[in-house]
Design a protein around this motif. Structure first.
Motif, short mmCIF file in Angstrom:
data_model
loop_
_atom_site.label_atom_id
_atom_site.label_comp_id
_atom_site.label_asym_id
_atom_site.label_seq_id
_atom_site.Cartn_x
_atom_site.Cartn_y
_atom_site.Cartn_z
N GLY A 1 0.79 -1.22 0.00
CA GLY A 1 0.00 0.00 0.00
C GLY A 1 0.82 1.27 0.00
N HIS A 2 2.15 1.17 0.07
CA HIS A 2 3.00 2.36 0.10
C HIS A 2 3.00 3.02 -1.29
N VAL A 3 2.90 4.35 -1.31
CA VAL A 3 2.93 5.11 -2.56
C VAL A 3 4.18 5.98 -2.56
N MET A 4 4.92 5.92 -3.64
CA MET A 4 6.11 6.76 -3.78
C MET A 4 5.69 8.20 -4.02
N THR A 5 6.09 9.09 -3.12
CA THR A 5 5.70 10.50 -3.23
C THR A 5 6.93 11.38 -3.32
N CYS A 6 6.71 12.60 -3.79
CA CYS A 6 7.80 13.58 -3.93
C CYS A 6 8.23 14.07 -2.55
N GLU A 7 9.53 14.26 -2.37
CA GLU A 7 10.01 14.76 -1.09
C GLU A 7 9.81 16.26 -0.94
N ALA A 12 1.97 12.26 -5.62
CA ALA A 12 2.59 10.99 -5.98
C ALA A 12 3.51 11.19 -7.18
N LEU A 13 4.60 10.41 -7.21
CA LEU A 13 5.52 10.46 -8.34
C LEU A 13 4.93 9.69 -9.52
N THR A 14 5.31 10.08 -10.73
CA THR A 14 4.84 9.45 -11.96
C THR A 14 5.97 8.64 -12.58
N TYR A 15 5.67 7.41 -12.95
CA TYR A 15 6.68 6.54 -13.55
C TYR A 15 6.84 6.85 -15.03
N HIS A 16 8.10 7.07 -15.45
CA HIS A 16 8.43 7.30 -16.86
C HIS A 16 9.24 6.10 -17.35
N ARG A 17 8.62 5.32 -18.22
CA ARG A 17 9.22 4.06 -18.65
C ARG A 17 10.52 4.26 -19.43
N SER A 18 10.56 5.29 -20.30
CA SER A 18 11.72 5.46 -21.18
C SER A 18 13.01 5.65 -20.39
N ALA A 19 12.93 6.39 -19.28
CA ALA A 19 14.12 6.62 -18.46
C ALA A 19 14.15 5.72 -17.23
N ASP A 20 13.08 4.96 -17.02
CA ASP A 20 12.94 4.09 -15.84
C ASP A 20 13.15 4.88 -14.55
N VAL A 31 13.81 10.38 -9.17
CA VAL A 31 14.62 9.31 -8.56
C VAL A 31 14.53 8.09 -9.46
N PRO A 32 15.54 7.21 -9.40
CA PRO A 32 15.46 5.95 -10.16
C PRO A 32 14.28 5.11 -9.70
N ASN A 33 13.72 4.34 -10.62
CA ASN A 33 12.61 3.46 -10.27
C ASN A 33 13.07 2.44 -9.21
N VAL A 34 12.15 2.03 -8.36
CA VAL A 34 12.49 1.08 -7.30
C VAL A 34 12.12 -0.34 -7.72
N ASP A 35 12.89 -1.32 -7.27
CA ASP A 35 12.56 -2.72 -7.53
C ASP A 35 12.12 -3.43 -6.26
N HIS A 36 12.21 -2.73 -5.12
CA HIS A 36 11.70 -3.23 -3.85
C HIS A 36 10.99 -2.09 -3.13
N CYS A 37 9.91 -2.40 -2.45
CA CYS A 37 9.18 -1.39 -1.70
C CYS A 37 10.06 -0.84 -0.58
N TYR A 44 7.21 -6.99 -5.10
CA TYR A 44 6.03 -6.90 -5.97
C TYR A 44 5.57 -5.45 -6.04
N ILE A 45 5.93 -4.80 -7.14
CA ILE A 45 5.61 -3.39 -7.34
C ILE A 45 4.48 -3.30 -8.36
N LYS A 46 3.45 -2.55 -8.04
CA LYS A 46 2.30 -2.41 -8.92
C LYS A 46 2.21 -0.98 -9.44
N PHE A 47 2.02 -0.84 -10.75
CA PHE A 47 1.86 0.48 -11.37
C PHE A 47 0.38 0.71 -11.67
#
Length: 292
Positions: A1-7, A12-20, A31-37, A44-47
């Motif tokens: 249930g954790h949401v990545m937010t801006c500091e 909430a932060l938006t995921y950009h696939r091209s730059a990951d 920030v770089p995309n996370v592979d662990h919460c 298990y990361i859900k977009f």
């Protein structure tokens, strides 16, 4: 249930696939995309969401032979980004133009025969009294992009609220009845054009200081305005987006019959703020384009 937010912002932060990467669309934080919460360590990361990059991926899977041009903040950030994409599409270098709201206005391509709108409800369900007006305008404009040449055009609107009056009016290009419905709603709730709305906002890095200064402004307004029938005032509250670029934001909304009668009062608000302690910024916006 954790949401990545801006500091720096309460968003909430938006995921950009091209730059990951995970980006903030308000302050540019990235920030770089996370592979662990970062909260529980789960892998298990859900977009969530339907961004243009995800839709582009789906289009390529559905129509592998089609040439797709994507037009959003990523692809138009360079010099003449908009013009280059539109030129390429106009010259037939692509079969599908995919984009955000920027593709809805002022485009005149005579060989476009199909327009699609995804998730039209997102334009309706926002905290702004102009939401239905903007949604109707947007749908009317985008539907007008198809069938501008000799070939017949078609528009498909995807929505979870097909019975919504605004969607129905837009589907039938019925501006007159939309206006009658919207103007009645504005009149009953005393929104523009039947009044003016003044947004008084204070922002600063110290949230407590911002809140205290806003409360002092509110006390001044109540004292000076008395029981005037010309003004309706809402108590100070955090802005819908509380923090942007490390600045906390509190606001007061005022409805008044005439801003000319409030000019002197607003001058007093400005003078009061200039004498306040702490580093805070005051803004007074009459009939703002956005209430965020």
């Amino acid at each position: 249930g954790h949401v990545m937010t801006c500091e720096n912002c309460s968003i909430a932060l938006t995921y950009h696939r091209s730059a990951d990467r995970l980006n903030c669309h308000y302050c540019g934080y990235s920030v770089p995309n996370v592979d662990h919460c970062p909260e529980c360590g789960s892998k298990y990361i859900k977009f969530f969401g339907t961004g243009t990059q995800k839709i582009e991926e789906d289009l390529n899977n559905l129509f592998p032979s089609a040439r797709v041009l994507r037009m959003d903040t990523d692809t138009t950030s360079g010099k003449n980004g908009h013009e280059n994409i539109l030129r390429r599409f106009g010259e037939g270098e692509a079969d599908i133009l995919l984009g955000t709201q920027m593709v809805t206005k002022g485009l005149d391509f005579h060989d476009v025969t199909l327009v699609g709108v995804l998730a039209a409800d997102t334009a309706l369900n926002v905290d702004d009294f102009r939401a239905h007006e903007r949604c109707f305008s947007l749908l009317t404009q985008v539907c007008g992009r198809a069938g501008r040449g000799d070939l017949e055009g078609r528009a498909i609107i995807q929505t979870y609220q097909p019975q919504n009056a605004t969607i129905q009016f837009a589907q039938n290009h019925n501006y007159i009845d939309f206006y009658k419905s919207e103007i009645l709603y504005r009149k009953r709730l005393n929104y523009p054009p039947f009044c003016d709305i003044i947004c008084i906002m204070i922002s600063g890095e110290d949230e407590q200081q911002v809140s205290e200064n806003m409360r002092a402004i509110y006390d001044l307004l109540r004292k000076e305005s008395g029981k005037s029938d010309d003004m309706q005032m809402l108590a100070p509250v955090p802005a819908p987006i509380l923090k942007i670029k490390n600045k906390y934001r509190y606001r007061i909304l005022i409805k008044c019959n005439s801003t000319e009668k409030t000019t002197e009062l607003l001058h007093k608000v400005n003078t009061k703020h200039e004498k306040m302690k702490g580093k805070t910024f005051l803004s007074i916006d009459i009939n703002p384009n956005s209430l965020y």
